[in-house]
Motif scaffolding. Sequence first.
Motif, short mmCIF file in Angstrom:
data_model
loop_
_atom_site.label_atom_id
_atom_site.label_comp_id
_atom_site.label_asym_id
_atom_site.label_seq_id
_atom_site.Cartn_x
_atom_site.Cartn_y
_atom_site.Cartn_z
N ARG A 30 0.69 -1.31 0.18
CA ARG A 30 -0.14 -0.15 -0.02
C ARG A 30 0.91 1.22 -0.13
O ARG A 30 0.53 2.26 -0.62
CB ARG A 30 -1.09 -0.02 1.41
N GLN A 31 2.10 1.09 0.58
CA GLN A 31 2.99 2.43 0.68
C GLN A 31 4.36 1.83 1.24
O GLN A 31 4.29 0.84 1.83
CB GLN A 31 2.51 3.09 1.76
N PHE A 40 9.30 2.16 6.36
CA PHE A 40 8.55 1.38 6.64
C PHE A 40 7.66 0.93 5.40
O PHE A 40 7.74 1.44 4.46
CB PHE A 40 7.34 2.35 7.44
N GLN A 42 4.14 -0.49 4.39
CA GLN A 42 2.37 -0.79 4.63
C GLN A 42 2.14 -1.89 3.51
O GLN A 42 1.99 -1.59 2.44
CB GLN A 42 1.70 0.29 4.57
N GLU A 54 -4.32 -4.22 7.11
CA GLU A 54 -3.24 -3.49 6.94
C GLU A 54 -1.94 -3.98 7.87
O GLU A 54 -2.48 -3.99 9.30
CB GLU A 54 -3.31 -2.30 6.79
N TRP A 55 -0.70 -4.05 7.59
CA TRP A 55 0.39 -4.42 8.59
C TRP A 55 1.33 -3.42 8.11
O TRP A 55 1.55 -2.98 6.91
CB TRP A 55 1.02 -5.79 8.22
N SER A 56 2.17 -3.05 9.33
CA SER A 56 2.98 -1.93 9.26
C SER A 56 4.48 -2.56 9.47
O SER A 56 4.37 -3.11 10.89
CB SER A 56 2.80 -0.56 10.21
N GLY A 94 1.89 -5.86 13.01
CA GLY A 94 3.10 -5.15 12.50
C GLY A 94 4.41 -5.95 12.81
O GLY A 94 4.14 -7.10 13.66
#
Length: 134
Positions: A30-31, A40, A42, A54-56, A94
């Motif tokens: 995603r990012q 990071f 995402q 979503e996972w960071s 995360g």
Amino acid sequence: MSIPTSPAFAHHSTAMYNYRLTKVLSGTVRQFQWTNPHSFIQIVVTNSKGKPEEWSIECGAPTTMSMTGWTRDSLKVGDKVKISVAPLRDGSNGGTLRHVTLSNGKVLHGAADNLKSDALGRPSGIDLPTLPKK
């Protein structure tokens, strides 16, 4: 009058990650944040109930990452990837990056790849503070 000084290095604790575990995530980027002091990723993955989550994922500093083959363009929004992480101890979505496998099979390594841990899941070789015994 001048006073000689040496550079000060500060870093946050890694106690929030369980280095005894490895979680593998397959999903879509995603990012990708190529930022200091840590980059990071995402990633959106489909959970066991079929819902997107979503996972960071924390990575190293861009300077360190670039020494192992990363660039600011290594990941793009929409890329399908497989990511291995040392997960957060609290179970939230995360972790810290072990490695990522790109859709073309290329593997990019993170600082936590092949890191050993002690029985409590802390990185070995790092002297972490402990509370005094009562």
